[in-house]
Design an enzyme around this catalytic site. Structure first.
Site, PDB file in Angstrom:
ATOM      1  N   SER A 298       0.852  -1.189   0.000  1.00  0.00           N
ATOM      2  CA  SER A 298       0.000   0.000   0.000  1.00  0.00           C
ATOM      3  C   SER A 298       0.884   1.235   0.000  1.00  0.00           C
ATOM      4  CB  SER A 298      -0.896   0.017   1.241  1.00  0.00           C
ATOM      5  OG  SER A 298      -1.540   1.275   1.393  1.00  0.00           O
TER       6      SER A 298
ATOM      7  N   TYR B 193      -1.815  -0.725  10.439  1.00  0.00           N
ATOM      8  CA  TYR B 193      -1.952  -1.074   9.027  1.00  0.00           C
ATOM      9  C   TYR B 193      -0.745  -0.590   8.232  1.00  0.00           C
ATOM     10  CZ  TYR B 193      -3.642  -1.089   4.221  1.00  0.00           C
ATOM     11  OH  TYR B 193      -3.760  -1.294   2.868  1.00  0.00           O
TER      12      TYR B 193
END
Length: 255
Positions: free
Chosen positions: A144, A157
């Site tokens: 990501s 995350y």
């Protein structure tokens, strides 16, 4: 790009980027293993779309964060199609916690995100490498933009996605020369299910803000990421290993 006769396993393929990726591989002739943990109805829909795209598929149920499940997921795909050529480590979870709310990033959140996003990617990669043996193979990890810069849905995350980037480098060094290991890092994707049920923010406002902060002036779609994954897995990228492809419209350049 031609994947005729090749077998591709996509984890977290029941919805979103995973589904788009599985269907795109099928359009290019691949046999597709469709992993899911719990969403069997969604996975069945992915299988139907894979079939309509001209490919063949098999459902591979399992929670990739568990070693035994990861082994079963890979073996189900291999037993169905006789081998494995490409693994896409797409399965991932998050927890929406604003960065300043440190107390909410508790041990349970850290543990679960790390187990799925990092350990799950490692377990599946290890089993895939065993299945590939001495044959050429490719592993594509989905990271990501949050792994590159201090942003994202939560601190845990972002940290796990940064770990996926380094895992990619480590596996590339370890698994060469037969197996290439690469990663793809999506930016803001506007058709992900993650945001559809959120009530803590104005999702459309978030998308508009992200688009305004991006040189291409739009958010991404799942199909943008699928295109990148399929390219990185293809022979067109045969001299690429150990690197990450940012697919964020250039947003990392500005924010």
């Amino acid at each position: 790009m031609d994947f005729t006769g090749k077998t591709v396993l996509v984890t977290g393929a029941s919805v979103g980027i995973g589904r788009d990726t599985a269907v795109l591989f099928a359009k290019h002739g691949a046999q597709v293993g469709i992993n899911f943990a719990n969403s069997q109805l969604d996975a069945q829909e992915t299988l139907s779309l894979v079939t309509k795209a001209g490919g063949s598929g098999v459902l591979c149920q399992g929670d990739v964060s568990r070693e035994d499940d990861a082994k079963r997921v890979v073996s189900t795909c291999v037993q169905k199609f006789g081998g494995l050529d490409v693994l896409v480590n797409n399965a991932g979870i998050t927890s929406f916690i604003p960065f300043p709310e440190l107390d909410k990033a508790n041990a349970d959140v850290w543990r679960r995100l790390y187990e799925v996003n990092v350990m799950g990617s490692f377990f599946c990669a290890r089993e895939a490498a065993r299945a590939m043996g001495d044959k050429p193979g490719v592993i594509v990890n989905v990271s990501s933009v949050a792994g590159h810069r201090p942003n994202g849905s939560s601190i845990p995350y972002a940290v796990t996605k940064a770990a996926v980037l380094h895992l990619t480098r480590l596996l590339a060094v370890t698994m060469g020369p037969n197996i290439r290991v690469v990663s793809v890092s999506p930016g803001v994707i506007d058709d992900t299910r993650w945001n559809t049920t959120r009530t803590d923010i104005d999702v459309q406002k978030m998308y508009d803000s992200a688009a305004a902060a991006t040189p291409l002036k739009r958010t991404g779609h799942g199909s943008d990421i699928a295109d990148a994954i399929v390219y990185m897995a293809s022979d067109s990228a045969s001299f690429i290993s150990g690197v990450d492809l940012l697919v964020d419209g250039g947003r990392c350049l500005l924010t």
